[in-house]
Design an enzyme around this catalytic site. Structure first.
Site, PDB file in Angstrom:
ATOM      1  N   GLY C 149     -23.542  11.960  18.780  1.00  0.00           N
ATOM      2  CA  GLY C 149     -23.663  12.942  17.712  1.00  0.00           C
ATOM      3  C   GLY C 149     -25.104  13.399  17.545  1.00  0.00           C
ATOM      4  CB  CYS C 150     -26.490  16.506  16.119  1.00  0.00           C
ATOM      5  SG  CYS C 150     -25.473  16.662  14.642  1.00  0.00           S
ATOM      6  CE1 TYR C 151     -28.370  15.264   9.927  1.00  0.00           C
ATOM      7  CE2 TYR C 151     -25.979  15.223   9.848  1.00  0.00           C
ATOM      8  CZ  TYR C 151     -27.185  15.726   9.392  1.00  0.00           C
ATOM      9  OH  TYR C 151     -27.196  16.669   8.400  1.00  0.00           O
ATOM     10  CB  THR C 152     -25.894   9.699  16.513  1.00  0.00           C
ATOM     11  OG1 THR C 152     -24.863  10.278  15.756  1.00  0.00           O
ATOM     12  CG2 THR C 152     -25.665   8.262  16.717  1.00  0.00           C
ATOM     13  CB  THR C 153     -29.274  12.368  19.489  1.00  0.00           C
ATOM     14  OG1 THR C 153     -28.001  12.372  20.140  1.00  0.00           O
ATOM     15  CG2 THR C 153     -30.374  12.528  20.519  1.00  0.00           C
TER      16      THR C 153
END
Lengths: 347, 347, 347, 347
Positions: C149-153
């Site tokens: 995921g984007c936030y995750t990255t």
């Protein structure tokens, strides 16, 4: 206190009416209706209203609301108001319709541009076009007021003085108009999403926008004969504001001083029109949140073309503010009451 | 009518003061000063003021303005006010300083964060920190009111209830703050240009922003002993608004219902603080242009951490609106007078 | 040439994949599918693709596309991919799933956060979490790659070095994250309209966002035992970009030089991670349109807290660019190929 | 490899040249100069260049840079280039000037609009106006290329086909143009600050903008006799993009099919002009970051007026991209090399 109701209060013009009427010193806002939001309190939808207006949206009908109110404001999709408004409703209450249904005098032109039959052509003769600068006297006694469109308001106010004195050639007139996104309403559509509008500028409705016949109707009246012009709207990545840049070829040799004087005279009694000094042109930020229409005038010294730039807030002077102005006139109040709060800057 | 003057009215907080004071029913705005704009009429700088406030900027001194006014508002760079304000000025007029010079009680802390000596440390004991929710009584009789900073207002209002009852561990507190661009003022700098801020988000002043000691001073007072915390500001591509997200580790087992009740009790007499219902969090748009501070509270059920989110308009509750609120309190007016105009939505 | 297909290409990540794969020197984009857009040429939806990619959207099934392609990219709502991907599909093609279905190793955690049963828990053991900086070797031979995921990255890249060396107390970690609006996808919803997002900043999914368990899974792996943290996302009025501000309490006395050196060593082989010089912090504009993750590190000298700020483009390193990076690794290409185009500034 | 230098690389067009030339497969960027930034590494100013172009800005003179490079790009304020460029410089290197100094053939018209004498009128005869669609052949052998202005590029490309066949009345032509803020450059001015541009739309330079004579020069050449027209620029709250809406009265009865065919034929060999299908109009987002000029054509069926809408990225096709295109032509490369990276969407 004037008892007021808003029919279809879930959109941007409806929300703006709630704000303006909640703060209006002579209005008691009684009812706000919305089929989709019935049962919800206003602050759940508009967080800004918490502690300002805690009314719940209801599903009251036009008829019920009319019976309980001195004035009702309609913020409905076109084609609906003309089916909901009847002689009997108009006996109960003053109707100020923010939609398109009662703006065009000729139901055939309505049918041609809106692709639907008019629901109550027999009421059209009593509808008054609610642009105070042109029709203040009739508004004062109207039972059915057709509040103008947003592009229309800026366009007509820009050009009415020129048409009324035949200072320009009607066939030369071009209105290049630009609007913030709230003009497109609050219904969720892909094209209105943040990521589709932000960092983008485009034309739309090229030579085919529905505000065209409305502008032509009023400028034809001002001119004394039927006129046609070119109108092109564009979408600006901002919330609010309309700026129109209008072009026209002058007929005679009126000087810019004479033109400017005529504008000032024409709008002498209009508290919301500000004619800007020479060399100053309107910016939408200076009218945002206010009911003003700012107008700047110039002449292209090389081509002799007249250029008139006007700015309004599309949701205030272009919709809900003007509706309140019409209400003020209709109920014998000072035209500006409840409409004097300043523009916030930076916006 | 209260005779008022604004010293240094060329920036965003100055402009906002002109707007608010022009529309205030009990204020007569007498003087607006600006060295750079002296001789210019206000509407030439703020087109929105045309017909609303047509005063000219002057180069009157603080002393002259103080002599002519019941209250003067200072919107000056730090280091200037503390040199301009004297005992004699304070005998003539009430001073509400929107800058930083009189906010910190300890001149050494001022020196440490602002890298300049304080110009009038002998006046600090009589300066009242102008956050009405904490110091209303003292404001009512103060001659020198130090209006809080924007980040500070949101941060302190978010956390004061928790500190005052020792519901959290002070050392665990982090304030992650986000501000619209107007917080940086109106002086032209490359970093504040449209193309440098639009479509960008960044942190700045990481662990070094000057509002930190101001927050700590007030929360230490609330807590009863000296506290230190981490504060990180960020820049949001929007004109106005501050949102703070604060994190803290709870000390005991107070339930969220108890915490929420305590916030409501703590702010019972504060007309501009709105504690939001459970599950609802502030958004800057709902307070834009208004003097409200909205506060939402949650607990991370997995880590037990308390999360408090607050939103204000940095130029209103975070600056000029709060200054007017302080004036209202000082002059015995109702706290909300002149500050009730609704937020415009969409903003 | 690698034959590639995109399943569900109508959204923002799908569009970004079309752009990146059309310009990739070793890829032949064969198929783009979309149920809603089938029969439409790509430039009718994305005007930018006119002359760049003139493919038509089709309604080909996953099975059909898999049979015709060396690699397929899935840009589907959660819950769909886990029902479409089968052993047989994985025998035909490499699958890079941009959705959430194969990211979490534990199907119960998936069920708990996504409120639906996992469609193919038996495939989870072979799914590789596609964050090249942590799992490059496994990606190189994976048949099923779960793109993060984007936030995750941004969150994991910010903190993995600290967790891997136990330089911080896991329980002290807070990630305050901010995203541009494209992170919310292209489905028309009121809350994503221009007028609802512009000039607004808000928190959402407070202590409840679905990227939390994904971050915890990977940081637990890095730490060697199970960790829990607090994660708060916010919405920024801009199209693209994520900035995370992470806070953690250090365990020992590692100096900032040592911490910085460790970050540089940790990411020595990562071509897309840029550790910024001391005192410089990431801004989303500098990574917009690129596959970079910029990281800045500081210590609050007063509270000793570590502060790590990271920025990515949520649609590139946070989604489609990382998917192409994973493809490059899986097909033995240089990791950066097709991903070197610079960021446009101003963005 | 072509050795290239950029003189005055500190602004937006300079930055864009660094990006494009750094990624260009046949260019070696040797020198970037800036008096104000000398000694600073490019990534300190443009964070996006970290790892992409790590050159330092120098204070090398035009003469020194010319001696070391095959081509130099000038991004200087008007009045400077015409004093810096000499016959001797032109013997050393190819000069592509992004400023205004060599665009107008007539030094008196230059003097009249730019209010300064031309510094080297004797060089004007050899300067080639660098609009490839009109002057490709001459560009191929030019030593001094005057890169067109941004508004100019969109305006001329919109109208040249109509003028070249005398399909319209020149005196009827109005160009209503709208630009993103980066068109105004990177010098810090109050009017360009975020809070002054955001949420605002305005006209400026009404009937007096300096791109007017440049447009007239090229359209006069296309028409075969001297023409004058009205040009009005506006400022859009976005970073990049120009959209022009042009209006003209047709001379004869050419059908829209004929007009459209003529546009397609006129631009048959122009790889960066895209004539859009009937009913489709340009949007700036579809060309952002690319070198395309999109053109849409319509006729107002009621007034018969032709309406041509064009969109470019003001910093790419309107400045730096076109400069690279000119370099490609001049050095015998394919016109599109280094200019094929796609537009990022959402922008």
């Amino acid at each position: 206190m004037i008892q007021a109701g808003i029919i279809g209060a879930s959109g941007y013009t409806g929300g703006e009416l709630i704000r303006l009427l909640s703060l209006h010193p002579y209005v008691q806002l009684e009812t706000i209706t919305s089929r989709s939001l019935a049962g919800t309190a206003a602050p759940e939808v508009y967080g800004s209203l918490r502690g300002v207006c805690d009314l719940e949206f209801t599903s009251s009908s036009v008829r019920e609301t009319a019976a309980a109110c001195d004035v009702i404001f309609l913020a409905l999709p076109h084609g609906v108001a003309s089916r909901e408004i009847t002689e009997s409703v108009l006996q109960d209450t003053v109707v100020i319709d923010l939609g398109a249904d009662f703006r065009l005098h000729d139901p055939e032109i309505y049918q041609q541009w809106y692709r639907t039959d008019h629901g109550s052509p027999h009421l059209l003769p009593q509808a008054v076009y609610g642009l105070p600068e042109l029709h203040r006297a009739q508004i004062a006694s109207a039972q059915l007021i057709a509040n103008p469109g947003c592009y229309t308001t800026a366009s007509i106010l820009s050009l009415a003085p020129l048409f009324s004195r035949k200072l320009i050639h009607p066939a030369s007139v071009i209105i290049d108009a630009k609007s913030g996104v709230s003009g497109a309403g609050r219904t969720a559509k892909t094209g209105l999403m943040f990521c589709e509008c932000d960092e983008n500028f485009k034309a739309y409705g090229v030579a085919s926008h529905r505000h065209t016949p409305e502008i032509e109707q009023e400028l034809s009246l001002a001119y004394g004969e039927s006129v046609q012009l070119t109108f092109t709207p564009h979408l600006v990545p901002m919330n609010r504001g309309i700026l129109t840049t209008s072009y026209a070829k002058p007929t005679g040799g009126a000087s810019m001083e004479e033109v400017r004087s005529w504008y000032e005279e024409f709008y002498r009694d209009a508290p919301f029109v500000r004619i800007l000094p020479e060399g100053v042109f309107p910016e939408t930020r200076w009218v945002k949140g206010s009911n003003y229409c700012d107008i700047g005038i110039a002449q292209d010294s090389r081509t002799r073309r007249l250029i008139v730039v006007a700015a309004i807030d599309n949701l205030v002077k272009g919709a809900s503010g003007q509706a309140v102005e019409n209400m003020n006139i209709r109920f014998g109040l000072e035209e500006t009451v409840g409409l004097t709060q300043g523009t916030v800057f930076p916006a």
